[in-house]
Scaffold this active site. Structure first.
Site, mmCIF file in Angstrom:
data_model
loop_
_atom_site.group_PDB
_atom_site.id
_atom_site.type_symbol
_atom_site.label_atom_id
_atom_site.label_comp_id
_atom_site.label_asym_id
_atom_site.label_seq_id
_atom_site.Cartn_x
_atom_site.Cartn_y
_atom_site.Cartn_z
ATOM 1 N N CYS A 13 0.839 -1.043 0.025
ATOM 2 C CA CYS A 13 -0.539 -0.005 0.479
ATOM 3 C C CYS A 13 0.959 1.490 0.075
ATOM 4 C CB CYS A 13 -1.383 0.207 1.394
ATOM 5 S SG CYS A 13 -0.357 -0.151 2.517
ATOM 6 N N HIS A 41 5.167 -5.991 8.240
ATOM 7 C CA HIS A 41 4.644 -7.196 8.817
ATOM 8 C C HIS A 41 5.334 -8.200 7.516
ATOM 9 C CE1 HIS A 41 2.038 -5.936 11.510
ATOM 10 N NE2 HIS A 41 2.839 -6.478 12.340
ATOM 11 N N HIS A 74 2.931 1.929 11.237
ATOM 12 C CA HIS A 74 1.819 2.248 12.328
ATOM 13 C C HIS A 74 1.842 3.122 13.214
ATOM 14 C CE1 HIS A 74 1.173 -2.233 10.661
ATOM 15 N NE2 HIS A 74 2.864 -2.414 11.512
ATOM 16 N N CYS A 96 2.513 6.396 8.690
ATOM 17 C CA CYS A 96 1.838 6.407 7.350
ATOM 18 C C CYS A 96 1.298 7.416 7.376
ATOM 19 C CB CYS A 96 0.754 5.348 7.528
ATOM 20 S SG CYS A 96 -0.626 5.682 5.844
ATOM 21 N N HIS A 124 -3.490 -3.691 18.000
ATOM 22 C CA HIS A 124 -2.683 -3.107 16.856
ATOM 23 C C HIS A 124 -1.523 -2.298 17.723
ATOM 24 C CE1 HIS A 124 -1.407 -2.278 13.083
ATOM 25 N NE2 HIS A 124 -1.915 -3.774 12.788
ATOM 26 N N GLU A 126 -0.841 0.498 15.750
ATOM 27 C CA GLU A 126 -1.043 1.041 15.263
ATOM 28 C C GLU A 126 -2.250 1.769 15.898
ATOM 29 O OE1 GLU A 126 -4.601 2.515 11.602
ATOM 30 O OE2 GLU A 126 -3.046 1.118 10.955
ATOM 31 N N CYS A 196 -7.576 3.289 5.416
ATOM 32 C CA CYS A 196 -7.383 3.733 4.205
ATOM 33 C C CYS A 196 -8.123 3.052 3.033
ATOM 34 C CB CYS A 196 -5.789 2.814 4.219
ATOM 35 S SG CYS A 196 -5.248 2.783 2.906
ATOM 36 N N SER A 224 0.371 -10.003 10.283
ATOM 37 C CA SER A 224 -0.713 -8.806 9.464
ATOM 38 C C SER A 224 -2.129 -8.702 8.997
ATOM 39 C CB SER A 224 0.020 -9.028 7.479
ATOM 40 O OG SER A 224 -0.145 -7.400 6.835
ATOM 41 N N SER A 225 -2.156 -7.590 9.874
ATOM 42 C CA SER A 225 -4.064 -7.855 10.301
ATOM 43 C C SER A 225 -4.310 -7.692 9.167
ATOM 44 C CB SER A 225 -3.742 -5.901 10.959
ATOM 45 O OG SER A 225 -5.027 -5.851 11.882
#
Length: 664
Positions: A13, A41, A74, A96, A124, A126, A196, A224-225
């Protein structure tokens, strides 16, 4: 007929691509980095960064002071930035932009006395970072049911106002349920749709693709979430296989499968996606009548990778970039700063349409279909081989100093940035480095690291060799009286050291000027060119004494030509002592007016009659050229004036007055 369909938005991304690019660019600049937690991740990317020298730390207590801390995509809470400042650690912020936007939202809304609700995974990084930007109480919910229970408990506080934000990688359908619930039950609340856009597109696209295919392959790290959410979305419509690498794909899982969809998490690099595509091609063994499936893939999917060398044809030239054809469906371009180090260069003067260029791939954007390339980086790779070869042969290289950094300077040679430590940048330690900036220097390579493409050089080694040769030549030709054009190297209280080109000599303070000076800095400064001559030579100890004063500038010679004993002249008082005053006759020659020669009357001290800077008429009563002394007298002129007045009076006839009777 079997087919493989790749999701359009698979892979990095924008936020992850930005983080990886920031780190890679910092590594190219020669920086040492440590990431606060894994950068992304994906174990393969982390391993590649490790090979490039990037370390991973779990907390700031493990941080090394000589490495910049990378804040990953994150993001982090305010406490982390404060601790970085307290520890004096530099950092590279790769947060990000979408996450940074959430940080600003919660800070702003809290100032309006609103409580923050975060929709996302409380464990998480983030979400932890978002909460770390809130000073008051925060609530984290993972489902619409959790939000409903929280709002039910809060009904008694009718005056309380809430805001709801979402983790950028949260599931869109669950978020929509939360949003409706918030609007229905808490009209004084505010919603911020912070999922996002790339996550939204990726999930929708994967859901649609899974409905078209017999099976889905989701590529991404197990931690990875967003990859986990893609797996959940795809499972609703088709058998789904979650893999981290191509080797995990098994033929038995795809028996009697004709159409396979491939999507990937936001932390999955394109080269892994490519490997999965090829592995699926082998498993399915699909063939087309006019071209093999492998050929179809080569035309349908990305065929270039970061750091790959390509031959490109120039298709157009604009002011700041060159457009090139690289033989794929990507629009290739070379920015000005990746083509040349000269920011003022005109690209149309360097290349023309149709030219063939050897380039290296810097960045690939499969979403936009673009590829950024560089000529400089490829030149640097070739240049590094020259640098490494120069190290082996002990050759001297010449480059331009392009930057002064902490601990040394950076010299550019054939596109390679060579670090020259401060201790190796000048002949003497402690010398200023700024004068080297934007100058050409000659240096030797002390060491190279081929894996990390780093080189360390030494200007000092070359200067010492050159100076040794100059020194030998100097001592073979030096003789007393010989003149040299030197450069003032340093000053002391008793003189100046002058570099004659390989050898240093000292000019005593008394030899710097015919005038009386208190410090060498009154007449010379470091770096100044100075004409000198050899006064004395000590060959045994390799020492020389230098002179600077010229005989034709000797003020005593000038005094002898202009004045003689008995002359009267105007002099300037420059200093006073208890026994008299010193006055400047001409620049460089002072004469003494003894206290007894100041006035006809008895005085206690010279300052009773005279002052510094005062100009008076005085008579030169004696000139001693051997002892360099001049005697002056104000009184002598006063006495002469008095005597002259008396003599004038004596020569005039007496005034006679006659008295008698008036004439009739």
């Amino acid at each position: 007929m079997a087919a493989i369909i790749l999701a359009k938005h698979a892979g990095f991304c924008p936020g992850v691509a930005r983080a990886v690019n920031l780190v890679e660019e910092a590594l190219v600049r020669g920086e040492k980095l440590q990431t606060l937690g894994p950068l992304i991740h994906n174990d393969q990317v982390i391993e590649q960064l490790k090979q490039a020298g990037v370390t991973v730390i779990e907390n700031l207590a493990e941080a090394q002071p000589n490495r910049r801390v990378v804040i990953r995509a994150h993001g982090e809470g305010q406490a982390t930035y404060q601790k970085l400042a307290d520890l004096g650690l530099g950092y590279l912020d790769a947060t990000c932009p979408y996450v940074a936007k959430i940080h600003k939202i919660v800070q702003r809304e809290e100032r309006e006395d609103r409580e923050v609700i975060v929709f996302g995974d409380p464990a998480h990084p983030e979400v932890i970072g978002i909460c770390g930007h809130c000073k008051g109480r925060t609530h984290v919910v993972q489902t619409a049911d959790e939000l409903a229970r929280m709002l039910e408990k809060a009904k008694s506080s009718v005056e309380k106002s809430y805001i709801l934000v979402a983790q950028t990688t949260a599931k869109l359908d669950e978020w929509q349920k939360c949003a409706k619930l918030m609007e229905k039950q808490w009209t004084c609340g505010s919603l911020f749709g912070t999922i996002c856009n790339a996550t939204h597109l990726r999930q929708n696209e994967s859901a649609n693709l899974s409905r078209q295919c017999d099976a889905m392959v989701v590529v991404g790290g197990r931690k990875s979430s967003n990859t986990a959410k893609l797996v959940e979305v795809c499972k609703l419509s088709a058998p789904t296989f979650w893999v981290e690498r191509a080797s995990e794909l098994l033929p038995k899982d795809f028996a009697r499968t004709e159409t396979v969809g491939i999507t990937a998490g936001a932390s999955t690099p394109s080269f892994i996606i490519k490997e999965v595509q090829r592995r699926m091609s082998e498993i399915l063994g699909a063939q087309q009548e006019e071209m093999s499936f492998e050929e179809m893939l080569e035309q349908s999917f990305k065929t270039i990778y970061t750091k790959e060398k390509v031959t490109a044809i120039v298709t157009s030239i604009s002011g700041n970039e060159i457009a090139v054809d690289i033989g794929t469906k990507h629009a290739g371009y070379v920015p000005l700063h990746e083509f040349t180090d000269d920011p003022n260069a005109k690209l149309e003067e360097l290349v023309k349409v149709g030219d063939s260029l050897e380039l290296t791939v810097l960045r690939v954007n499969d979403v936009e279909g673009t590829a950024m390339l560089s000529k400089k980086r490829l030149d640097a790779a070739a240049g590094f081989e020259k640098v490494a070869d120069a190290e082996e042969k002990g050759e001297i290289l010449e480059g331009m100093v392009v930057d002064v950094v902490k601990g040394g300077v950076i010299a550019l040679y054939s596109g390679v940035r060579v670090f020259i430590p401060a201790s190796q940048a000048t002949v003497s330690r402690g010398q200023e480095l700024e004068p080297l900036l934007k100058t050409k220097v000659r240096f030797k390579i002390l060491e190279t690291n081929r894996q990390r493409r780093r080189a360390v050089g030494s200007i000092r080694a070359v200067l010492k060799e050159e100076r040794k040769g100059q020194e030998e030549a100097f001592w073979n030709t030096v003789e007393i009286g010989k003149a040299y054009d030197g450069v003032v190297k340093s000053l002391t209280g008793y003189g100046a050291f002058v570099d004659l080109g390989g050898v240093d000599g000292m000019v005593h303070i008394s030899e710097l000027s015919w005038n009386r000076i208190k410090d060498p800095s009154e007449v010379v400064s470091a770096g100044q060119k100075l004409e000198v001559f050899i006064k004395d030579i000590d060959r045994e100890n390799k020492k020389i004494s230098l002179g600077h004063k010229k005989d034709n500038e000797n003020p005593w010679e000038m005094l002898g030509k202009q004045y003689k004993t008995g002359d009267a002249t105007m002099v300037k008082i420059v200093s006073m002592t208890p026994f008299g005053a010193f006055a400047q006759v001409i620049p460089g020659v002072d004469g003494l007016i003894h206290i007894s020669q100041i006035s006809n009357n008895r005085i206690g001290k010279p300052a009773d009659v005279l002052s510094i800077g005062q100009e008076v008429q005085a008579k030169i009563t004696d000139i001693d050229m051997d002892r360099k002394r001049v005697s002056l007298s104000i009184r002598a002129l006063l006495t002469e004036e008095e005597q002259s007045a008396e003599e004038t009076a004596a020569e005039e006839p007496p005034l006679v007055m006659e008295f008698g009777p008036p004439e009739e």
